[in-house]
Motif scaffolding. Structure first.
Motif: not given
Length: 220
Positions: A67, A137, A190, A192
């Motif tokens: 990630e 990000a 993040s 999200s």
């Protein structure tokens, strides 16, 4: 504290409000980054009355922490590498080559999946190209996308995002001509965290969105 978007469609409508200066112009093209950027881009393209296309990008994740982006590749052999992060994490050339090979294969697969014979790439030469994602990000994917797009001769590249870190504009300043973002909070962990619904956008979702647009013009 910045309130979350309900979902990517909601984020796209909020982003379109920030792009009103590009509405109803013949020289504007909207490009969504698959997969999550496409539902956002669809709402932007529909609000602006602009053609919609995709620009395929693949993140290059650190092998033991996928990630974390150490770079990205995009259509047209564009490559961006975060060399400082690679030094800090100790990624070797051999490890980078393995990740590159895997992601190039995935990029080619998605190009074939999203680009059927009836849907040629929308011409961006001499036009304003608005690159849309659902947020970023590190900025690696946006950098690679902008570098790939620059080779196709647009008059102007605009990076457009619903949310990004407070220093996002500085991170991509050398690769785009304009940066437009709905929110740039200082407390950013993040993408999200800024969506109530951040469910996965699948390949089938992208294909369905593209099917709603005209293959000839790309208009949403």
């Amino acid at each position: 504290m910045f309130c979350r978007f309900a979902d990517r469609a909601d984020a796209g409508r909020a982003l379109a409000d920030q792009l009103k200066q590009y509405a109803q112009r013949d020289d504007v093209v909207v490009l969504g980054l698959p997969r999550g950027g496409v539902p956002v881009a669809y709402e932007v393209a529909r609000a602006l009355g602009a053609p919609l296309d995709v620009l395929v990008v693949r993140k290059l994740g650190v092998p033991w922490q996928p990630e974390l982006a150490m770079g990205a590749i995009a259509s047209g052999d564009a490559l961006y590498l975060d060399e400082e992060l690679m030094r800090e994490t100790g990624v070797s050339q051999e490890e980078l080559d393995r990740v590159l090979a895997d992601e190039k294969a995935q990029l080619a697969r998605r190009e074939a999946l999203f680009r059927d014979p009836q849907r040629a790439s929308v011409d961006v030469a001499g036009r304003v190209a608005v690159i849309v994602d659902d947020g970023f990000a590190t900025g690696a994917s946006m950098k690679a996308a902008a570098r790939a797009l620059r080779a196709r001769g647009p008059a102007r590249i605009v990076a457009a995002l619903p949310v990004a870190p407070y220093d996002a504009a500085e991170r991509i300043a050398g690769d785009v001509d304009e940066f437009i973002c709905v929110a740039s909070p200082e407390l950013f962990f993040s993408v999200s965290q800024f969506y109530a619904d951040f469910g996965e956008t699948t390949d089938d979702d992208v294909r369905a969105i593209l099917a709603r647009t005209s293959p000839a013009s790309g208009h949403a």
